[in-house]
Design a protein around this motif. Structure first.
Motif, PDB file in Angstrom:
ATOM      1  N   LEU A   1       0.709  -1.210   0.041  1.00  0.00           N
ATOM      2  CA  LEU A   1       0.095   0.159  -0.080  1.00  0.00           C
ATOM      3  C   LEU A   1       0.835   1.166  -0.007  1.00  0.00           C
ATOM      4  N   PRO A   2       0.957   1.895  -0.990  1.00  0.00           N
ATOM      5  CA  PRO A   2       1.616   3.429  -1.064  1.00  0.00           C
ATOM      6  C   PRO A   2       1.002   4.325  -0.042  1.00  0.00           C
ATOM      7  N   LEU A   3       2.212   4.854   0.684  1.00  0.00           N
ATOM      8  CA  LEU A   3       1.643   6.211   1.529  1.00  0.00           C
ATOM      9  C   LEU A   3       2.530   7.210   1.265  1.00  0.00           C
ATOM     10  N   LEU A   4       1.773   8.416   1.557  1.00  0.00           N
ATOM     11  CA  LEU A   4       2.433   9.725   1.421  1.00  0.00           C
ATOM     12  C   LEU A   4       2.232  10.494   2.560  1.00  0.00           C
ATOM     13  N   ALA A   5       3.003  11.177   3.372  1.00  0.00           N
ATOM     14  CA  ALA A   5       2.616  12.073   4.462  1.00  0.00           C
ATOM     15  C   ALA A   5       2.849  13.581   3.728  1.00  0.00           C
ATOM     16  N   LEU A   6       1.796  14.298   3.814  1.00  0.00           N
ATOM     17  CA  LEU A   6       2.043  15.681   3.108  1.00  0.00           C
ATOM     18  C   LEU A   6       1.811  16.492   4.059  1.00  0.00           C
ATOM     19  N   HIS A   7       2.656  17.330   4.199  1.00  0.00           N
ATOM     20  CA  HIS A   7       2.787  18.718   5.476  1.00  0.00           C
ATOM     21  C   HIS A   7       2.840  19.870   4.668  1.00  0.00           C
ATOM     22  N   VAL A   8       1.903  20.963   4.988  1.00  0.00           N
ATOM     23  CA  VAL A   8       1.794  22.176   4.337  1.00  0.00           C
ATOM     24  C   VAL A   8       2.385  23.205   5.555  1.00  0.00           C
ATOM     25  N   ASN A   9       3.195  23.838   5.149  1.00  0.00           N
ATOM     26  CA  ASN A   9       4.232  24.803   6.146  1.00  0.00           C
ATOM     27  C   ASN A   9       3.419  26.416   5.753  1.00  0.00           C
ATOM     28  N   HIS A  10       2.579  26.743   6.783  1.00  0.00           N
ATOM     29  CA  HIS A  10       1.859  27.955   6.481  1.00  0.00           C
ATOM     30  C   HIS A  10       2.763  29.211   7.015  1.00  0.00           C
ATOM     31  N   GLY A  11       3.936  28.938   7.650  1.00  0.00           N
ATOM     32  CA  GLY A  11       4.907  29.984   7.984  1.00  0.00           C
ATOM     33  C   GLY A  11       4.294  31.089   8.673  1.00  0.00           C
ATOM     34  N   LEU A  12       3.229  30.560   9.642  1.00  0.00           N
ATOM     35  CA  LEU A  12       2.520  31.675  10.468  1.00  0.00           C
ATOM     36  C   LEU A  12       3.158  31.769  11.961  1.00  0.00           C
ATOM     37  N   VAL A  13       4.249  30.811  12.167  1.00  0.00           N
ATOM     38  CA  VAL A  13       4.886  31.034  13.432  1.00  0.00           C
ATOM     39  C   VAL A  13       6.364  30.893  13.201  1.00  0.00           C
ATOM     40  N   PRO A  14       7.217  31.429  13.959  1.00  0.00           N
ATOM     41  CA  PRO A  14       8.774  31.165  13.877  1.00  0.00           C
ATOM     42  C   PRO A  14       9.255  29.819  13.755  1.00  0.00           C
ATOM     43  N   GLN A  15       8.569  28.754  14.497  1.00  0.00           N
ATOM     44  CA  GLN A  15       8.924  27.404  14.604  1.00  0.00           C
ATOM     45  C   GLN A  15       8.457  26.596  13.239  1.00  0.00           C
ATOM     46  N   ALA A  16       7.836  27.368  12.390  1.00  0.00           N
ATOM     47  CA  ALA A  16       7.348  26.613  11.176  1.00  0.00           C
ATOM     48  C   ALA A  16       8.382  25.678  10.461  1.00  0.00           C
TER      49      ALA A  16
ATOM     50  N   ARG B   1       5.013  21.423   1.502  1.00  0.00           N
ATOM     51  CA  ARG B   1       4.806  22.559   0.632  1.00  0.00           C
ATOM     52  C   ARG B   1       4.411  23.723   1.527  1.00  0.00           C
ATOM     53  N   LYS B   2       5.353  24.854   1.265  1.00  0.00           N
ATOM     54  CA  LYS B   2       5.213  26.007   1.702  1.00  0.00           C
ATOM     55  C   LYS B   2       4.217  26.931   1.124  1.00  0.00           C
ATOM     56  N   VAL B   3       3.323  27.796   1.904  1.00  0.00           N
ATOM     57  CA  VAL B   3       2.680  28.583   1.328  1.00  0.00           C
ATOM     58  C   VAL B   3       2.733  29.956   2.156  1.00  0.00           C
ATOM     59  N   THR B   4       2.011  31.041   1.518  1.00  0.00           N
ATOM     60  CA  THR B   4       2.139  32.436   2.217  1.00  0.00           C
ATOM     61  C   THR B   4       0.610  32.707   2.416  1.00  0.00           C
ATOM     62  N   ILE B   5       0.173  33.061   3.713  1.00  0.00           N
ATOM     63  CA  ILE B   5      -0.794  33.601   4.139  1.00  0.00           C
ATOM     64  C   ILE B   5      -1.110  35.176   4.104  1.00  0.00           C
ATOM     65  N   ARG B   6      -1.786  35.817   3.377  1.00  0.00           N
ATOM     66  CA  ARG B   6      -2.035  37.082   3.314  1.00  0.00           C
ATOM     67  C   ARG B   6      -3.275  37.510   4.229  1.00  0.00           C
ATOM     68  N   ALA B   7      -2.936  38.417   4.989  1.00  0.00           N
ATOM     69  CA  ALA B   7      -4.433  39.001   5.450  1.00  0.00           C
ATOM     70  C   ALA B   7      -5.372  39.841   4.369  1.00  0.00           C
ATOM     71  N   ARG B   8      -6.602  39.237   4.647  1.00  0.00           N
ATOM     72  CA  ARG B   8      -7.630  39.848   3.915  1.00  0.00           C
ATOM     73  C   ARG B   8      -8.679  40.467   4.758  1.00  0.00           C
ATOM     74  N   PRO B   9      -9.513  41.388   4.364  1.00  0.00           N
ATOM     75  CA  PRO B   9     -10.681  41.796   5.181  1.00  0.00           C
ATOM     76  C   PRO B   9     -11.750  40.711   5.329  1.00  0.00           C
ATOM     77  N   ARG B  10     -12.146  40.806   6.424  1.00  0.00           N
ATOM     78  CA  ARG B  10     -13.141  39.896   7.005  1.00  0.00           C
ATOM     79  C   ARG B  10     -13.067  38.278   6.815  1.00  0.00           C
ATOM     80  N   ARG B  11     -11.828  38.133   6.903  1.00  0.00           N
ATOM     81  CA  ARG B  11     -11.248  36.826   6.693  1.00  0.00           C
ATOM     82  C   ARG B  11     -10.576  36.374   7.842  1.00  0.00           C
ATOM     83  N   SER B  12     -10.506  35.315   8.624  1.00  0.00           N
ATOM     84  CA  SER B  12      -9.630  35.040   9.957  1.00  0.00           C
ATOM     85  C   SER B  12      -8.586  34.284   9.340  1.00  0.00           C
ATOM     86  N   THR B  13      -7.425  34.380  10.045  1.00  0.00           N
ATOM     87  CA  THR B  13      -6.125  33.579   9.666  1.00  0.00           C
ATOM     88  C   THR B  13      -6.666  32.154   9.669  1.00  0.00           C
ATOM     89  N   GLU B  14      -7.176  31.573  10.501  1.00  0.00           N
ATOM     90  CA  GLU B  14      -7.617  30.033  10.684  1.00  0.00           C
ATOM     91  C   GLU B  14      -8.316  29.812   9.156  1.00  0.00           C
TER      92      GLU B  14
END
Length: 478
Positions: free
Chosen positions: A66-81, A102-115
């Protein structure tokens, strides 16, 4: 003793409740589909660490291929990311699981929470990286389910929202499986502790300014102090809400089946809608919106739509608009807005988009397709082939180059074997909705309108006889 149940009421695995979680979990928690590969969404936290180890044990003990793959998304929101990403890679290496990040960049947007933004970025990564036959495993557990239900309850959700998270779903091209929804966090912590596996503690999970953390740290302990099995009973309530939502959908499908038109699924005849009582009408409309990919309007907007249906009279053109989910295109994000319109004895569901610049124009040739503005697709001029819109242009009648542009007013058109008159009058006769008229690409030979989408070529420019190979067909690729 009892067995956890999925939303359909069937046993989702055969491990009796109140028994320790063991490494043979997936012998009984069978996957909903026979996927080519299991992809584990791996954050490094307790929940996903437990899920990863359970998958590894199943692979090693029962399905070595059975092939497995662990996929991690690095949001870069904390210094320890980056440290968390390195931790995840190290754990996967020790367990013999391929790892991808995969690293992503989160940009703040009006009326949208970081979560919310982080979740959208995460799922966008999943859609980009997973193959069609992959099964995405998510580590949501029973406590998450209970918290989600409480959160949606205080927000006023109906049965559809209160069903919370379903064990299996197909969403946005992804096959999602949540195999741990009947397992508590305490069970996961006990299992990972016995396995001697490290996990990451995200300090943001303690921040009670986030609604879910407030529910987790303040509300749930208070409820559990009074009702120890509250997580399990809320999970059962979510399943029952899911059953109600499914019945609502069945009823809506029955109500809409006699009146839906396959050719125009975004249009419903008004008279038949008016025959439904308010509850069934609201239920049918919500189902219709979801089937068309639209976001659900608020109760206030839904009331306006009901009034528009109930009070509709011939000639009334009502417009009701509400916001939809954002759409990502590369690094760009656009907000979709949805509209309900009344026109010609029908209720229409329309995606609001900007109108093209009326001054725009372009040359139309057989060399390459012409891209249209305002996300209207492209126009293709083809030599011979099918008779698109039932007719072909005769190249011998084209004394000037072909151009494409949009309505500016004052155009005249003569369909084959029909009189020439203002295009506006033809559009009224053809009952073309007003919001579509300025988005129709029109083809001209010089200043003469020679092609209208859906209506074919003009008198005097059509190809006659059987020489289709010599004609020019126009295809609008939306």
């Amino acid at each position: 003793m009892g067995f956890p149940r999925d939303e359909s009421g069937e046993a989702c695995y055969d491990r009796p409740m109140n028994k320790p979680l063991t490494s043979d979990y997936f012998r009984f928690a069978r996957p909903p589909v026979n996927a080519a590969r299991w992809v584990i969404a791996y954050s490094g936290g307790l929940d996903s660490t437990a899920l990863l180890k359970l998958c590894v044990d199943y692979r090693d003990q029962h399905r070595p291929y059975l092939p497995l793959l662990a996929l991690h998304v690095n949001h870069g929101l904390v210094p320890q990311a980056d440290q968390w990403q390195a931790h995840c890679a190290s754990v996967c290496e020790s367990l013999g699981v391929p790892f991808s990040a995969r690293k992503v960049t989160i940009r703040a947007r009006p009326r949208r929470s970081t979560e919310q933004l982080a979740r959208e970025a995460r799922y966008q990564c999943f859609r980009e990286l997973l193959e069609t036959e992959d099964l995405l495993l998510l580590a949501h557990h029973q406590d998450d389910q209970a918290e989600t239900m409480l959160y949606r309850l205080v927000r006023g959700s109906g049965a559809l929202g209160l069903r919370s998270m379903v064990p299996f779903a197909e969403s946005g091209g992804l096959l999602l499986w949540r195999p741990l929804l009947s397992v508590t966090r305490a069970e996961l912590e006990d299992f990972v502790g016995r396995q001697g596996l490290p996990w990451i503690e995200d300090s943001s999970n303690q921040d009670q300014t986030f609604d879910r953390n407030f529910i987790r740290h303040q509300v749930m302990p208070l409820l559990a102090g009074r009702w120890p099995a509250v997580s399990h009973t809320l999970g059962r309530a979510a399943r029952l809400a899911g059953e109600s939502a499914q019945l609502n959908d069945t009823l809506a499908a029955m109500d809409l089946e006699p009146i839906r038109e396959p050719v125009t699924p975004h249009r419903l005849p008004m008279a038949q809608l008016q025959s439904l009582d308010d509850l069934r009408l609201k239920n049918a409309l919500r189902y219709w919106f979801r089937q068309q990919g639209a976001s659900l309007p608020s109760e206030q907007i839904m009331y306006q739509i009901l009034v528009a249906v109930r009070d509709y009279h011939s000639g009334q053109n009502t417009l009701i608009e509400w916001p939809g989910a954002p759409v990502h295109s590369g690094s760009q994000e656009a907000e979709i807005r949805w509209q309900c319109r009344t026109f010609q004895q029908a209720l229409w569901l329309v995606q609001s988009t900007p109108e093209p610049d009326p001054g725009w124009w372009a040359r139309l040739t057989t060399d390459s397709p012409t891209d249209l503005p305002a996300s209207l697709g492209r126009l293709r001029l083809r030599q011979g082939g099918d008779r698109e819109d039932g007719s072909l242009l005769n190249p011998e009648c084209l004394s000037e180059p072909l151009t494409v542009r949009f309505r500016q007013g004052g155009e005249r058109f003569q369909p084959v074997m029909r009189p020439a008159k203002a295009l506006k009058k033809w559009l009224n006769e053809w009952q073309v909705p007003p919001w579509e008229r300025r988005r129709m690409p029109l083809v001209f030979c010089g200043e003469t309108l020679v092609w209208v989408p859906g209506r074919g070529v003009a008198e005097g420019f059509q190809l006659t006889g059987e020489k289709a190979a010599a004609g020019l067909g126009i295809l609008w690729e939306k």
